[in-house]
Scaffold this motif. Structure first.
Motif, PDB file in Angstrom:
ATOM      1  N   PHE A  27      -3.100  -2.558  13.410  1.00  0.00           N
ATOM      2  CA  PHE A  27      -1.810  -2.961  13.972  1.00  0.00           C
ATOM      3  C   PHE A  27      -0.718  -2.664  12.951  1.00  0.00           C
ATOM      4  O   PHE A  27      -0.956  -2.733  11.746  1.00  0.00           O
ATOM      5  N   VAL A  28       0.481  -2.335  13.427  1.00  0.00           N
ATOM      6  CA  VAL A  28       1.625  -2.116  12.537  1.00  0.00           C
ATOM      7  C   VAL A  28       2.815  -2.886  13.098  1.00  0.00           C
ATOM      8  O   VAL A  28       3.092  -2.845  14.291  1.00  0.00           O
ATOM      9  N   PRO A  68      -1.739  -8.622   7.017  1.00  0.00           N
ATOM     10  CA  PRO A  68      -0.766  -7.518   6.991  1.00  0.00           C
ATOM     11  C   PRO A  68      -0.300  -7.243   5.562  1.00  0.00           C
ATOM     12  O   PRO A  68      -0.091  -8.166   4.785  1.00  0.00           O
ATOM     13  N   ILE A  69      -0.181  -5.965   5.240  1.00  0.00           N
ATOM     14  CA  ILE A  69       0.269  -5.555   3.915  1.00  0.00           C
ATOM     15  C   ILE A  69       1.452  -4.604   4.078  1.00  0.00           C
ATOM     16  O   ILE A  69       1.466  -3.773   4.985  1.00  0.00           O
ATOM     17  N   ARG A  70       2.410  -4.741   3.204  1.00  0.00           N
ATOM     18  CA  ARG A  70       3.626  -3.915   3.244  1.00  0.00           C
ATOM     19  C   ARG A  70       3.277  -2.460   2.971  1.00  0.00           C
ATOM     20  O   ARG A  70       2.503  -2.153   2.067  1.00  0.00           O
ATOM     21  N   ILE A  71       3.834  -1.557   3.763  1.00  0.00           N
ATOM     22  CA  ILE A  71       3.709  -0.129   3.484  1.00  0.00           C
ATOM     23  C   ILE A  71       4.835   0.182   2.515  1.00  0.00           C
ATOM     24  O   ILE A  71       6.007   0.037   2.858  1.00  0.00           O
ATOM     25  N   GLY A  72       4.480   0.584   1.304  1.00  0.00           N
ATOM     26  CA  GLY A  72       5.462   0.654   0.235  1.00  0.00           C
ATOM     27  C   GLY A  72       5.831   2.037  -0.235  1.00  0.00           C
ATOM     28  O   GLY A  72       6.399   2.838   0.515  1.00  0.00           O
ATOM     29  N   ILE A 107       0.863  -1.168   0.000  1.00  0.00           N
ATOM     30  CA  ILE A 107       0.000   0.000   0.000  1.00  0.00           C
ATOM     31  C   ILE A 107       0.905   1.224   0.000  1.00  0.00           C
ATOM     32  O   ILE A 107       1.883   1.256   0.769  1.00  0.00           O
ATOM     33  N   PRO A 108       0.655   2.220  -0.846  1.00  0.00           N
ATOM     34  CA  PRO A 108       1.492   3.426  -0.812  1.00  0.00           C
ATOM     35  C   PRO A 108       1.422   4.102   0.562  1.00  0.00           C
ATOM     36  O   PRO A 108       0.384   4.064   1.243  1.00  0.00           O
ATOM     37  N   ALA A 161       7.873  -2.033   6.999  1.00  0.00           N
ATOM     38  CA  ALA A 161       6.734  -2.085   7.913  1.00  0.00           C
ATOM     39  C   ALA A 161       5.534  -2.719   7.220  1.00  0.00           C
ATOM     40  O   ALA A 161       5.366  -2.598   6.003  1.00  0.00           O
ATOM     41  N   TYR A 162       4.710  -3.383   8.028  1.00  0.00           N
ATOM     42  CA  TYR A 162       3.486  -4.024   7.549  1.00  0.00           C
ATOM     43  C   TYR A 162       2.316  -3.527   8.385  1.00  0.00           C
ATOM     44  O   TYR A 162       2.389  -3.481   9.607  1.00  0.00           O
TER      45      TYR A 162
END
Length: 172
Positions: free
Chosen positions: A68-69, A127-131, A52-53, A79-80
């Motif tokens: 949650f992070v 969880p998704i990567r903060i990209g 996710i941007p 980070a996710y």
């Protein structure tokens, strides 16, 4: 002759910096490359997983949709985020039959037909990567995941640091 300064001239003037029509704040300024510096951020082409941007993550965080992070040690450059999602589902009225089983019923005790009542529940995504645009540590500049950690903590979102490779090593 002495010059006096009135109270009205002693106040500082707020900066009104904007980028693309959006007012820059301490909360969003990293997403807009703070003060036009050359702050390093995550390269979206180098990410080989769903992401996710960073600007979208900040919108989710501001809307209280981050559950949650998880930051990867040592400094959080990766980070996710686990996002909250709403799911609507009808909940039928339940009645108990003599055998103890619960059955759905369209009528109440008085024989009045009852419609299923939709309810909204909150579920969590994977969880998704903060990209793209996520700040990475720059010891000589303004870029740092510490700003993200501070924003997450300020919103009261739980977070943790994980050492890659040790996540499951403490399970018995």
């Amino acid at each position: 002759a002495a010059t006096t300064v009135g109270a009205s001239s002693a106040f500082a003037v707020d900066e009104t910096m904007e980028r693309g029509g959006v007012k820059l704040t301490p909360f969003n300024s990293l997403a807009f490359n703070y003060r036009e510096g050359e702050s390093p951020t995550v390269d979206p082409d180098a990410i080989e997983e769903a992401s996710i941007p960073y600007a979208d993550f900040l919108e989710e965080l501001a809307a209280d949709r981050v559950a949650f992070v998880e930051f990867l040690a040592p400094n959080g450059d990766t980070a996710y985020a686990t996002l909250k999602r709403s799911a609507s589902a009808p909940v039928p009225a339940a009645s108990s039959s003599g055998d103890g089983a619960s059955e759905s019923s369209d009528t109440d005790a008085a024989g009045v037909v009852q419609a299923a009542v939709p309810t909204t529940t909150t579920t969590e995504s994977k969880p998704i990567r903060i990209g793209e645009g996520y700040p990475i540590e720059d010891p000589e500049g303004w870029s740092s995941p510490a700003f993200v950690i501070k924003a997450v903590a300020k919103k009261g979102v739980p977070y943790k640091f994980v050492v890659p490779g040790l996540g499951d090593s403490f399970k018995l």
